[in-house]
Structure formats: structure tokens, C-alpha cells
Design an enzyme around this catalytic site. Structure first.
Site: not given
Ligand code: AMP
Length: 215
Positions: A14, A89, A128, A163, A174
Site C-alpha cells: 500500500k 481497518r 522493508r 519498523r 498483524r
Molecule cells: P500500518 O502502518 O498501517 O501497518 O499500521 C501500523 C500499526 O498502527 C498497526 O499495527 C496498528 O497498531 C496501528 N494502526 C494503523 N491504522 C490503524 C487503524 N485504522 N485502526 C487501528 N489501528 C491502526
């Protein structure tokens, strides 16, 4: 051009696709993960509370993420197109988003699903890297996403970082959370007739071409 939402398993690309659309079409990229990580990096009171949660890969509460997202959406000018990456999400967030967009008079044009299996997504996650300054993404295992100089950002020329949640154990949490919470969104958007499925098994530019035919 359409405002879009990307739905995909973690590390499916993404961020990479968003980066390509930002560079080519001037989209505004809104990643809720990045908004949350920014809070952690800045050590705000919220960020201090979020740190452990993000490291463990569990979802942050709908209220916290939605508030950050709404604040970000109110900042963008109405003539700009945006990409939502990481939000919604779950179906509850999708409903909240509908209300926010109506309130801000913003339209949603397409929900794009980037499909990817667990093993491929995991290998992408483990390779990554990103620039702590400009947030540009790289991957040490993928030829087209490798930095020009190993370990350094092509633009800022500073060391890339990985990360804290891109390790095997957290990645599985995740991915499971994705299957349980996020996949039901596909039916939600299919029913609204704005879901587009893109084959994401090839090179990033193959995926981009399919996305371009949608937007
Ligand atoms: P990402 O960068 O999208 O992989 O998000 C990293 C982390 O941020 C996730 O594992 C969640 O802990 C949190 N996170 C990001 N977006 C959301 C969301 N829309 N709802 C809940 N937690 C989120």
C-alpha cells in the site's frame, strides 16, 4: 481523479503504490500508521501511550485513530485527491469514515484491494526499510525497491531504518488481525459498488498500471 482507499494485508505494498501515485499524480497520502508513529516519534502524551501497542502489532482504538484521521482530512484542500492507507481497518471505522466524509463534503471514488498471500507479505515485511526523514519506502529483498546505495535513502542520503513491528512474530499478529477485522470490509465496499480488485503478485509497476485504470 478519484479519492481512494487501499485495502491489503500488512506489507502488501500500500505504501509503495501510494508513493508512486503521489509522485505521478500529486495525491495526498494519508497513512494512519504513519500518523500514529509520528506521535510516538514526537513523544507526545498520546505517543507515549501508543508505543507498546504499535510494537506489539495490536490495533489502536477506533476513537484515537479516527480523531487523528479526521484532523488530517480537515487540513487538506478540497481540490486535492487523497489516498487512505491503513484506514478503515474494520467495518465500524468504515461507517465512521462515511460520516466524516459527508461532514467534510469529500467523495470516496474507489476502494482498491491489493491481494497478497501470507508468505509473500511476510518476506516483504522483513525486508522493508524506510527513511526516517522523508518516509520514502525501500525493500532490501526486492530489486526494484532497493536503495541505490545500500542502507541509505536515495533522496536524503541518511541511514534507512526498519519498523519495530516488522518482525516475524508481530507480523503474524498483524496478519491475523487483518483477516479477522479488515477482510470483512471487502464485502462492505462490494455492497456499495466501489470495490476494485487488483492483482498484486507482480512488480510494483504492474500493480500501478491496474490502479491507473481504476482512478
Ligand atoms: P500500518 O502502518 O498501517 O501497518 O499500521 C501500523 C500499526 O498502527 C498497526 O499495527 C496498528 O497498531 C496501528 N494502526 C494503523 N491504522 C490503524 C487503524 N485504522 N485502526 C487501528 N489501528 C491502526
Amino acid at each position: 481523479m478519484k479519492n481512494i482507499i487501499f485495502i491489503a494485508p500488512p506489507a502488501a505494498g500500500k505504501g509503495t503504490q501510494s508513493q508512486l501515485l503521489v509522485e505521478k499524480y500529486g495525491y495526498i497520502h494519508i497513512s494512519t500508521g504513519e500518523l500514529l508513529r509520528d506521535e510516538v516519534d514526537k513523544k507526545t502524551p498520546l505517543g507515549i501511550k501508543l508505543d507498546d501497542m504499535l510494537k506489539s502489532g495490536t490495533l489502536v482504538s477506533d476513537e484515537i485513530v479516527t480523531e487523528l484521521l479526521k484532523k488530517r482530512l480537515t487540513e487538506i484542500s478540497i481540490d486535492k485527491n487523497f489516498i487512505l492507507d491503513g484506514y478503515p481497518r474494520n467495518v465500524e471505522q468504515a461507517k465512521m469514515l462515511r460520516e466524516i466524509l459527508a461532514e467534510l463534503n469529500l467523495q470516496l471514488g474507489a476502494v482498491i484491494y491489493l491481494n497478497m498471500d501470507l508468505d509473500t507479505a511476510m518476506s516483504r515485511a522483513l525486508g522493508r526499510l524506510s527513511c526516517p526523514n522523508c518516509h520514502r519506502g525501500y525493500n532490501k529483498y526486492e530489486e526494484v525497491l532497493k536503495p541505490k546505495n545500500e542502507g541509505l535513502c536515495d533522496v536524503c542520503n541518511i541511514p534507512l531504518v526498519s519498523r519495530s513491528d516488522d518482525n516475524e512474530e508481530t507480523f503474524k499478529i498483524r496478519f491475523e488481525s487483518y483477516l479477522e477485522n479488515t477482510e470483512p470490509l471487502l464485502q462492505y465496499y462490494k455492497d456499495l459498488d466501489i470495490l476494485y480488485v487488483v492483482d498484486n503478485s507482480g512488480e510494483p509497476l504492474d500493480t500501478l498500471r491496474q490502479i491507473e485504470s481504476v482512478i
